[in-house]
Design an enzyme around this catalytic site. Structure first.
Site, PDB file in Angstrom:
ATOM      1  N   SER A 104       1.483  -1.155  -0.021  1.00 26.51           N
ATOM      2  CA  SER A 104      -0.146   0.028  -0.249  1.00 26.51           C
ATOM      3  C   SER A 104       0.978   1.449  -0.465  1.00 26.51           C
ATOM      4  O   SER A 104       2.099   0.931   0.952  1.00 26.51           O
ATOM      5  CB  SER A 104      -0.781   0.153   1.367  1.00 26.51           C
ATOM      6  OG  SER A 104      -1.578   0.907   1.045  1.00 26.51           O
ATOM      7  N   TYR A 106      -0.928  -0.457  10.032  1.00 25.64           N
ATOM      8  CA  TYR A 106      -1.526  -1.098   8.960  1.00 25.64           C
ATOM      9  C   TYR A 106      -0.494  -0.560   8.488  1.00 25.64           C
ATOM     10  O   TYR A 106       0.573  -1.096   7.776  1.00 25.64           O
ATOM     11  CB  TYR A 106      -2.830  -0.702   8.759  1.00 25.64           C
ATOM     12  CG  TYR A 106      -3.462  -0.673   7.196  1.00 25.64           C
ATOM     13  CD1 TYR A 106      -4.012  -1.929   6.791  1.00 25.64           C
ATOM     14  CD2 TYR A 106      -2.823   0.368   6.325  1.00 25.64           C
ATOM     15  CE1 TYR A 106      -3.896  -2.063   5.858  1.00 25.64           C
ATOM     16  CE2 TYR A 106      -2.891  -0.314   4.784  1.00 25.64           C
ATOM     17  CZ  TYR A 106      -3.086  -1.141   4.615  1.00 25.64           C
ATOM     18  OH  TYR A 106      -3.423  -1.524   2.882  1.00 25.64           O
TER      19      TYR A 106
HETATM   20  P1  NAD Z   1     -11.017  -6.756   0.369  1.00 23.83           P
HETATM   21  O1  NAD Z   1     -11.619  -7.131   2.300  1.00 23.83           O
HETATM   22  O2  NAD Z   1     -11.624  -6.124  -0.914  1.00 23.83           O
HETATM   23  O3  NAD Z   1      -9.889  -8.529   0.511  1.00 23.83           O
HETATM   24  C1  NAD Z   1     -10.145  -8.283   1.207  1.00 23.83           C
HETATM   25  C2  NAD Z   1      -9.306 -10.090   0.977  1.00 23.83           C
HETATM   26  O4  NAD Z   1      -8.590 -10.766   1.880  1.00 23.83           O
HETATM   27  C3  NAD Z   1     -10.363 -10.440   1.556  1.00 23.83           C
HETATM   28  O5  NAD Z   1     -10.724 -10.874   0.449  1.00 23.83           O
HETATM   29  C4  NAD Z   1     -10.746 -11.197   2.585  1.00 23.83           C
HETATM   30  O6  NAD Z   1     -11.214 -12.069   2.783  1.00 23.83           O
HETATM   31  C5  NAD Z   1      -9.708 -11.605   2.941  1.00 23.83           C
HETATM   32  N1  NAD Z   1      -8.575 -12.144   4.190  1.00 23.83           N
HETATM   33  C6  NAD Z   1      -8.189 -11.699   4.478  1.00 23.83           C
HETATM   34  N2  NAD Z   1      -7.955 -11.454   5.796  1.00 23.83           N
HETATM   35  C7  NAD Z   1      -7.597 -13.741   5.593  1.00 23.83           C
HETATM   36  C8  NAD Z   1      -7.262 -13.766   6.170  1.00 23.83           C
HETATM   37  N3  NAD Z   1      -6.416 -14.603   7.228  1.00 23.83           N
HETATM   38  N4  NAD Z   1      -7.373 -15.642   5.250  1.00 23.83           N
HETATM   39  C9  NAD Z   1      -7.490 -15.593   3.944  1.00 23.83           C
HETATM   40  N5  NAD Z   1      -7.853 -14.789   3.144  1.00 23.83           N
HETATM   41  C10 NAD Z   1      -7.501 -12.950   4.514  1.00 23.83           C
HETATM   42  O7  NAD Z   1     -10.070  -5.496   0.657  1.00 23.83           O
HETATM   43  P2  NAD Z   1      -9.142  -5.372  -0.980  1.00 23.83           P
HETATM   44  O8  NAD Z   1      -9.422  -3.889  -0.798  1.00 23.83           O
HETATM   45  O9  NAD Z   1      -9.182  -5.687  -1.731  1.00 23.83           O
HETATM   46  O10 NAD Z   1      -7.345  -5.820   0.087  1.00 23.83           O
HETATM   47  C11 NAD Z   1      -6.427  -6.413  -0.664  1.00 23.83           C
HETATM   48  C12 NAD Z   1      -5.049  -5.953  -0.210  1.00 23.83           C
HETATM   49  O11 NAD Z   1      -4.911  -5.064  -1.191  1.00 23.83           O
HETATM   50  C13 NAD Z   1      -5.246  -5.872   0.598  1.00 23.83           C
HETATM   51  O12 NAD Z   1      -2.964  -6.412   1.599  1.00 23.83           O
HETATM   52  C14 NAD Z   1      -5.056  -4.212   1.109  1.00 23.83           C
HETATM   53  O13 NAD Z   1      -4.378  -3.964   2.493  1.00 23.83           O
HETATM   54  C15 NAD Z   1      -4.424  -3.336  -0.036  1.00 23.83           C
HETATM   55  N6  NAD Z   1      -4.788  -2.053  -0.596  1.00 23.83           N
HETATM   56  C16 NAD Z   1      -5.508  -1.779  -0.541  1.00 23.83           C
HETATM   57  C17 NAD Z   1      -5.953  -0.602  -0.646  1.00 23.83           C
HETATM   58  C18 NAD Z   1      -7.723   0.199  -1.332  1.00 23.83           C
HETATM   59  O14 NAD Z   1      -7.788   1.217  -1.590  1.00 23.83           O
HETATM   60  N7  NAD Z   1      -8.394  -0.976  -1.358  1.00 23.83           N
HETATM   61  C19 NAD Z   1      -5.027  -0.087  -1.304  1.00 23.83           C
HETATM   62  C20 NAD Z   1      -4.026  -0.106  -1.253  1.00 23.83           C
HETATM   63  C21 NAD Z   1      -3.653  -1.918  -0.427  1.00 23.83           C
END
Ligand code: NAD
Length: 252
Positions: free
Chosen positions: A139, A152
């Protein structure tokens, strides 16, 4: 770009960035092993993949903090090899130095850091055989301070060092390790910290003016960046890179 004959393991593939990356890699020909905790949502992603005519995926209902060994074993048993590991599963929490709570810190680090190290370690012998690669989903919060998301931010900063150090350590085995560092991407993650859909939409709208390209990100933006790093032709000489996928936000 083609991933025909390649096997990719994607964690957190039942939602958001991971779900779209799995669908995208499968459309490009990859056989994908998709991991998530929610069976119904994971099966819905698998159905989308099957219906698009992509190779039939393997679904693994599992928790990355507990089931790393089973995740890797089932993938290898089913597909016989591994070319790409996408460490995407991640959680966000709200805290700062005055509200800091060690169990919450552990919860975030267990998912965002420890599980990534464990899974990567288990995948190395398989990636060595295929000269494969790892793409970590970090991120911009790993690169800049953000108020009230202390654990985070620290977890993503640790992940970024993991990307760089393991890129160096695994280079002699011809395994590349890279990271995408997204800015705001429209996914359900904001619901997990209590934002309603309406409030999240309002926030995306407000942030438009702070993003030089005039919008926040979509999951298609992260999927194409993940595929770029995962592709042995486009990224063959790239390792240890932290790529911001943020419409220029970090420059502004
Ligand atoms: P999201 O909540 O839509 O998806 C996250 C996924 O990870 C979900 O399917 C959740 O069930 C799964 N997950 C979490 N803990 C888990 C575990 N212990 N075992 C198995 N699965 C698990 O979120 P997203 O936005 O798609 O996030 C995905 C990645 O992107 C993350 O690492 C997040 O930190 C990163 N990210 C997201 C953003 C954003 O703005 N959406 C920005 C920067 C980074």
């Amino acid at each position: 770009m083609s991933f025909e004959g390649k096997v990719a393991l994607i964690t957190g593939a039942s939602s958001g960035i991971g779900a779209d990356a799995a669908i995208h890699l499968a459309k490009l020909g990859a056989s994908v092993s998709i991991v998530g905790r929610n069976e119904i949502r994971l099966n819905a992603v698998a159905e989308k993949i099957k219906n698009s005519g992509s190779p039939v995926p393997l679904t693994i209902v599992a928790d990355v903090t507990k089931d790393a060994e089973r995740i890797v074993d089932e993938t290898i048993k089913h597909f016989g090899k591994l070319d790409v590991l996408v460490n995407n599963a991640g959680i966000v929490g709200q805290d700062n130095v005055t509200t800091f709570d060690m169990p919450e810190f552990d919860r975030i680090f267990n998912t965002n850091v420890r599980s990534v190290i464990t899974l990567s370690k288990l995948c190395v012998p398989h990636l060595e055989k295929t000269r494969g690669n790892i793409v970590n989903v970090s991120s911009i919060a790993g690169l800049k301070a953000v108020p009230n998301v202390l654990s985070y931010c620290m977890s993503k900063a640790a992940l970024d060092q993991f990307t760089k150090c393991s890129a160096l350590d695994l280079a002699p085995k011809h395994i590349r390790v890279n990271s995408i560092n997204p800015g705001i991407i429209k996914t359900p993650i904001f619901k997990t910290v209590g934002l309603t859909e309406e409030v999240a939409e309002k926030m995306f709208d407000e942030y438009k003016s702070k993003y030089p390209l005039g919008r926040v990100g979509e999951v298609s933006d992260t999927s194409s960046a993940i595929a770029y790093f995962a592709d042995e032709k486009s990224a063959s000489f790239l390792t240890g890179i932290l790529l911001t996928v943020d419409g220029g936000f970090m420059l502004a």
